[in-house]
Write an enzyme that holds these catalytic residues in place. Structure first.
Site, PDB file in Angstrom:
ATOM      1  N   LYS A  36       0.837  -1.200   0.000  1.00 13.99           N
ATOM      2  CA  LYS A  36       0.000   0.000   0.000  1.00 13.99           C
ATOM      3  C   LYS A  36       0.878   1.260   0.000  1.00 13.99           C
ATOM      4  O   LYS A  36       2.081   1.187   0.310  1.00 13.99           O
ATOM      5  CB  LYS A  36      -0.924  -0.009   1.224  1.00 13.99           C
ATOM      6  CG  LYS A  36      -0.202  -0.023   2.558  1.00 13.99           C
ATOM      7  CD  LYS A  36      -1.156  -0.356   3.706  1.00 13.99           C
ATOM      8  CE  LYS A  36      -0.417  -0.433   5.025  1.00 13.99           C
ATOM      9  NZ  LYS A  36      -1.246  -1.002   6.093  1.00 13.99           N
ATOM     10  N   TYR A 255      14.454  30.017   9.328  1.00 15.01           N
ATOM     11  CA  TYR A 255      13.214  30.725   9.663  1.00 15.01           C
ATOM     12  C   TYR A 255      12.995  30.743  11.164  1.00 15.01           C
ATOM     13  O   TYR A 255      13.101  29.714  11.824  1.00 15.01           O
ATOM     14  CB  TYR A 255      12.010  30.041   9.014  1.00 15.01           C
ATOM     15  CG  TYR A 255      11.940  30.215   7.515  1.00 15.01           C
ATOM     16  CD1 TYR A 255      11.820  31.483   6.949  1.00 15.01           C
ATOM     17  CD2 TYR A 255      11.962  29.106   6.673  1.00 15.01           C
ATOM     18  CE1 TYR A 255      11.746  31.643   5.580  1.00 15.01           C
ATOM     19  CE2 TYR A 255      11.881  29.252   5.300  1.00 15.01           C
ATOM     20  CZ  TYR A 255      11.779  30.524   4.752  1.00 15.01           C
ATOM     21  OH  TYR A 255      11.697  30.679   3.413  1.00 15.01           O
ATOM     22  N   MET A 303      11.238  24.242   3.452  1.00 17.27           N
ATOM     23  CA  MET A 303      10.608  23.451   2.391  1.00 17.27           C
ATOM     24  C   MET A 303      11.633  22.635   1.588  1.00 17.27           C
ATOM     25  O   MET A 303      11.401  21.476   1.274  1.00 17.27           O
ATOM     26  CB  MET A 303       9.813  24.359   1.439  1.00 17.27           C
ATOM     27  CG  MET A 303       9.002  23.568   0.433  1.00 17.27           C
ATOM     28  SD  MET A 303       8.108  24.591  -0.746  1.00 17.27           S
ATOM     29  CE  MET A 303       6.809  25.262   0.248  1.00 17.27           C
TER      30      MET A 303
END
Ligand SMILES: *Cc1c(COP(=O)(O)O)cnc(C)c1O
Length: 366
Positions: A36, A255, A303
């Site tokens: 899966k 950040y 990111m």
């Protein structure tokens, strides 16, 4: 080949080795390999190809199941949540897919879908309280399916909530007993065991075992490492240092400036971030390898990048290799440090990370 340096190597011989480890636990029990979520993030078709001697495949995504059938696999392919509409039942018949039947709506759909004979696994809720019919309801379900001439072979299954737990063995025992009591006297194939139960609870092996995580070379346990279980990591995610910064005491990183240097230090910036599947919530001190040497992350991943401590890495320079997890750094260790489980890290590998096959006959790109 994309030129961005993050890659996932998928080690095919490790995968085959792990399947042989499953076999060593199970003797003549049939093995339904769980593929899966794109084979736990590893890539369905190449994983299936390496596992082509398995007795069956299981997943939840109908398109993936059809893809496997179209690729020529003849084994049973089981959909672990069954079908979601009457229209899908036709596809189950067309592609000879087996369905887990776990709720009343599916029974009604089957009754509405007369001409489509399919094999089913009746799921019994023995205590996990996720999917399945209660033991009280089960005789009615069995009777209704057995008397439906459009149902092919019937098998019985349940799933353990605590098979990985070193302490709560009595929960497995209770679920096992409940399953046995509910199904006693029935001469139908049975399936109970996930990876943890395969290793820790041999008496639950029955007719079909359902290994997932152990095939991919991670430990299902928190108290035993993959190496201790003789499992080899299949996925190794690597990238490279694309920047180096020299900090002085008081400088902050990334950040929000979550990490602040208390002394002069060298740090590296790695081309890997949460959009690649690295967990953003990883805190400072998550283990990571630079040039095969263990060091730590600093602050949150952003990111596309994350920061690493180079204080202890001798002569680190731009372009040096970084390992996020896999060979040399077990995914279980990164999972522990980030308060999650290996499954989530593996499944979260982003499509933009290129996968390459290792140790397969064709050393190719996925
Ligand atoms: C995912 C899954 C498995 C495999 O579990 P692992 O812990 O990865 O071995 C087995 N059975 C069912 C029903 C599953 O959903």
């Amino acid at each position: 080949m994309t030129s961005r340096p993050i890659h996932a190597q998928i080690n095919i011989s490790a995968l085959k080795h792990n399947l042989s480890v499953v076999r060593s636990y199970t003797s003549d029990t049939k093995i339904m390999v769980i593929v899966k979520a794109d084979a736990y993030g590893h890539g369905l078709l190449h994983i299936a190809s390496a596992l082509k001697n398995a007795d069956g495949f299981a997943m939840l995504e109908l398109d993936a199941a059809i893809c496997l059938r179209n690729a020529g696999y003849q084994q049973p392919i089981l959909l672990l949540e069954g079908f979601f509409s009457v229209a899908e039942i036709k596809l189950f018949k067309q592609y000879q897919l087996s369905a887990v039947i776990h709720n009343e709506v599916q029974l009604e759909m089957l009754a509405l879908s007369k001409q489509h004979e399919i094999d089913v696994f009746i799921k019994i809720n023995t205590g996990m309280n996720r999917l399945g019919f209660t033991p009280e309801k089960f005789p009615y379900v069995l009777q209704s399916l057995a008397s439906n001439s459009n149902i092919g072979n019937i098998s019985l299954m349940t799933h353990f909530a605590n098979a990985d737990d070193p302490v709560k063995n009595e929960t497995v025992q209770k679920q096992w007993q409940c399953f046995n009591t509910t199904t006693s006297g029935l001469n139908l194939p049975r399936s109970l065991a996930n990876s943890a139960a395969i290793i820790r609870h041999p008496k639950t092996h029955a007719d079909w075992v359902r290994p997932g995580i152990m095939l991919y070379g991670a430990s299902p346990f928190t108290d035993k490492t993959a190496a201790e279980l003789n499992l080899h990591p299949v996925m190794t995610v690597t990238s490279r240092l694309i920047a180096i910064q020299n900090l002085t005491a008081g400088d902050k990183v990334g950040y929000g400036g979550l990490f602040q240097a208390t002394r002069p230090m060298r740090i590296g910036i790695v081309a890997a971030g949460y959009a690649d599947g690295y967990p953003r919530h990883a805190l400072t001190n998550t283990p990571i390898l630079v040039k095969d040497q263990l060091t730590r992350t600093l602050g949150h991943a952003s990111m596309d990048m994350l920061a690493v401590d180079l204080s202890t890495v001798k002569n680190a320079q731009l372009g040096d290799s970084v390992t996020l997890w896999g060979e040399g750094l077990p995914v279980n260790e990164v999972a522990r440090a980030t308060a999650t489980i290996s499954y989530e890290l593996l499944c979260a590998l982003a499509p933009r990370v290129e996968k390459t096959l290792q140790n397969s006959q064709l050393n190719s790109k996925l």
